[in-house]
Scaffold this active site. Structure first.
Site, PDB file in Angstrom:
ATOM      1  N   LYS A 124      47.398  40.915  30.728  1.00 43.31           N
ATOM      2  CA  LYS A 124      48.670  40.814  31.520  1.00 43.31           C
ATOM      3  C   LYS A 124      49.684  40.166  30.659  1.00 43.31           C
ATOM      4  CE  LYS A 124      51.620  42.015  34.881  1.00 43.31           C
ATOM      5  NZ  LYS A 124      51.861  43.430  35.210  1.00 43.31           N
TER       6      LYS A 124
ATOM      7  N   ASP B 252      47.962  46.288  35.232  1.00 42.08           N
ATOM      8  CA  ASP B 252      48.439  47.412  36.553  1.00 42.08           C
ATOM      9  C   ASP B 252      48.475  48.966  36.054  1.00 42.08           C
ATOM     10  OD1 ASP B 252      50.290  46.718  34.548  1.00 42.08           O
ATOM     11  OD2 ASP B 252      52.016  46.630  36.122  1.00 42.08           O
TER      12      ASP B 252
ATOM     13  N   TYR C  84      38.319  32.357  37.740  1.00 41.58           N
ATOM     14  CA  TYR C  84      37.105  31.993  38.802  1.00 41.58           C
ATOM     15  C   TYR C  84      36.695  30.588  38.548  1.00 41.58           C
ATOM     16  CZ  TYR C  84      35.829  36.560  40.451  1.00 41.58           C
ATOM     17  OH  TYR C  84      36.159  37.842  41.107  1.00 41.58           O
TER      18      TYR C  84
ATOM     19  N   ASP D 200      36.687  42.292  37.631  1.00 43.33           N
ATOM     20  CA  ASP D 200      36.101  42.388  39.025  1.00 43.33           C
ATOM     21  C   ASP D 200      36.895  43.406  39.780  1.00 43.33           C
ATOM     22  OD1 ASP D 200      34.824  41.561  41.540  1.00 43.33           O
ATOM     23  OD2 ASP D 200      36.502  40.673  42.218  1.00 43.33           O
TER      24      ASP D 200
ATOM     25  N   ASP E 297      35.324  47.609  40.571  1.00 42.86           N
ATOM     26  CA  ASP E 297      35.137  48.506  41.786  1.00 42.86           C
ATOM     27  C   ASP E 297      35.849  49.823  41.830  1.00 42.86           C
ATOM     28  OD1 ASP E 297      33.623  46.148  43.041  1.00 42.86           O
ATOM     29  OD2 ASP E 297      34.872  46.461  44.808  1.00 42.86           O
TER      30      ASP E 297
HETATM   31  C1  IPM Z   1      31.131  40.856  41.711  1.00 42.46           C
HETATM   32  C2  IPM Z   1      31.218  40.341  43.304  1.00 42.46           C
HETATM   33  C3  IPM Z   1      31.277  38.785  43.160  1.00 42.46           C
HETATM   34  C4  IPM Z   1      32.589  38.533  42.006  1.00 42.46           C
HETATM   35  C5  IPM Z   1      31.532  37.906  44.228  1.00 42.46           C
HETATM   36  C6  IPM Z   1      30.397  38.272  45.057  1.00 42.46           C
HETATM   37  C7  IPM Z   1      31.509  36.293  43.832  1.00 42.46           C
HETATM   38  O1  IPM Z   1      32.742  40.865  43.913  1.00 42.46           O
HETATM   39  O2  IPM Z   1      30.176  40.649  41.266  1.00 42.46           O
HETATM   40  O3  IPM Z   1      31.903  41.964  41.225  1.00 42.46           O
HETATM   41  O4  IPM Z   1      33.689  38.360  42.506  1.00 42.46           O
HETATM   42  O5  IPM Z   1      32.253  38.304  41.000  1.00 42.46           O
HETATM   43 MG    MG Z   2      33.232  42.492  42.610  1.00 42.51          MG
END
Ligand code: IPM
Ligand code: MG
Length: 360
Positions: free
Chosen positions: A192, A224, A141, A248, A252
């Site tokens: 990885k 993975d 990032y 990240d 999710d």
């Molecule tokens: C998160 C979000 C952010 C990230 C974005 C909005 C930049 O997806 O906080 O997980 O990738 O960190």
């Molecule tokens: Mg995110």
């Protein structure tokens, strides 16, 4: 002692969900005599519209001066065509990095009341309680060089750099080992290392730290496989630690195990425990302004803020109990709806939490 909190509503559903969290904090002042002031500032698209910058100096100054920050969400299609350097997300990354909030804690806990809301079988997710520790201010990032260049052939090439220094790995390792120690003593480091040198170093450092934590059982997993195991048998995990990008993605996936990403809070901490708190979900521009968003992740983020940065654990417990109680009452926003429940909007959900808190 007065706690000075800065709220950053941001974009999309951000202002709506922050408004509900603020109502809950106000109720805590009333009920528990919590001594707290709430200021607000602009971040992301809202800041771009007002000042031209996704992270205005005034916001950064207020953030530095505050004891803790509560953030809604940033971004939306309106700003998607802007140059990368001035997009809303840059504001978020800028504040994370500017405050050195490298330790991102993303708990994924399944509320028993929501077992039916998950897309996974109830037996796979029931009782789920895992913590993802994501490194938040380094990795690909932030790595340099980055950009899009034109090669001699005239073809364009995009590039980013995946870097972690030893000290960055060590400091997130410490957060993760300590979190594992305070929980069930199991830490899985995700990398990885079969392909990327940076994560070979990551694995080596994690391994070298393990001897200082004999009470923590450290394991390693390729990212993975970790993604697969999260949906196959998530309860095998206690704490996961990983870099910025893998964290990240995996967070999710972990969020969905709990029924909805609308339920998950997060904390981003610096080395001294100062932090910014935000729901794991994004700005959901498709439902912004429609009173449909789930405010619970933000309300639970406010609870995390009280516990981790403000030393108000008892008030945090009360908020979490109030959330559990509205779920017991069968109230659901659309994202967590299931048969036989009562669908409510953002505001009613926030108000229900306030009532549960006041009467609890
Ligand atoms: C998160 C979000 C952010 C990230 C974005 C909005 C930049 O997806 O906080 O997980 O990738 O960190
Ligand atoms: Mg995110």
């Amino acid at each position: 002692m007065t706690h000075n909190v800065l709220v950053l509503p941001g974009d999309g559903i951000g202002p709506e969900i922050i408004a509900e969290a603020v109502k809950v904090l106000e109720a805590c002042k009333q009920k528990f005599g919590l001594d707290l002031t709430i200021d607000s500032a602009l971040l992301g698209g809202a800041a771009i519209d007002a000042t031209g910058s996704p992270l205005p100096e005034d916001t950064m100054a207020k953030a530095k001066a505050s004891d803790a920050i509560l953030l809604g969400a940033v971004g939306g299609p309106k700003w998607d065509t802007l140059d990368m350097a001035i997009r809303p997300e840059k504001g978020l990354l800028g504040i994370r990095s500017g405050l050195a909030l490298f330790g991102n804690l993303r708990p994924a806990i399944l509320y028993p009341q929501l077992a039916a809301a998950s897309t996974l079988k109830p037996e796979v997710v029931s009782g789920l309680d895992i913590l993802i520790v994501r490194e938040l201010t380094g990795g690909i990032y932030f790595g340099q060089p980055r950009g899009v260049r034109t090669l001699d052939t005239g073809e364009r090439q995009g590039y980013n750099t995946y870097v972690y220094s030893e000290s960055e790995i060590r400091r997130i390792g410490k957060v993760a080992f300590e979190a594992a120690r305070a929980r069930n003593g199991k830490l899985c480091s995700v990398d990885k290392a079969n392909v990327l040198e940076v994560t070979v170093l990551w694995r080596e450092i994690m391994e070298s730290m393990a001897k200082d934590y004999p009470d923590v059982e450290l394991s390693h997993m390729y990212v993975d496989n970790a993604a697969m195991q999260l949906v196959r048998a998530p309860k095998q995990f206690d704490v996961l630690v990983t870099g910025n990008m893998f964290g990240d993605i995996l967070s999710d996936a972990a969020a969905m195990l709990t029924g909805s990403i609308g339920m998950l809070p997060s904390a981003s901490l610096d080395a001294n425990g100062k932090g910014m708190y935000e729901p794991c979900h994004g700005s959901a521009p498709d439902i912004a302004g429609e009173n449909k968003a789930n405010p619970l992740a933000t309300i639970l983020s406010a609870a995390m803020m009280l516990r981790y940065s403000l030393g108000e654990g008892a008030v945090a417990d009360a908020i979490e109990e109030a959330v559990s109680s509205v779920l017991d009452q069968g109230l659901r926003t659309l994202d967590i709806a299931s048969d036989g429940c009562q669908i409510v909007g953002t505001e009613s959900m926030g108000e229900a939490v306030v009532s549960a808190l006041i009467s609890g």
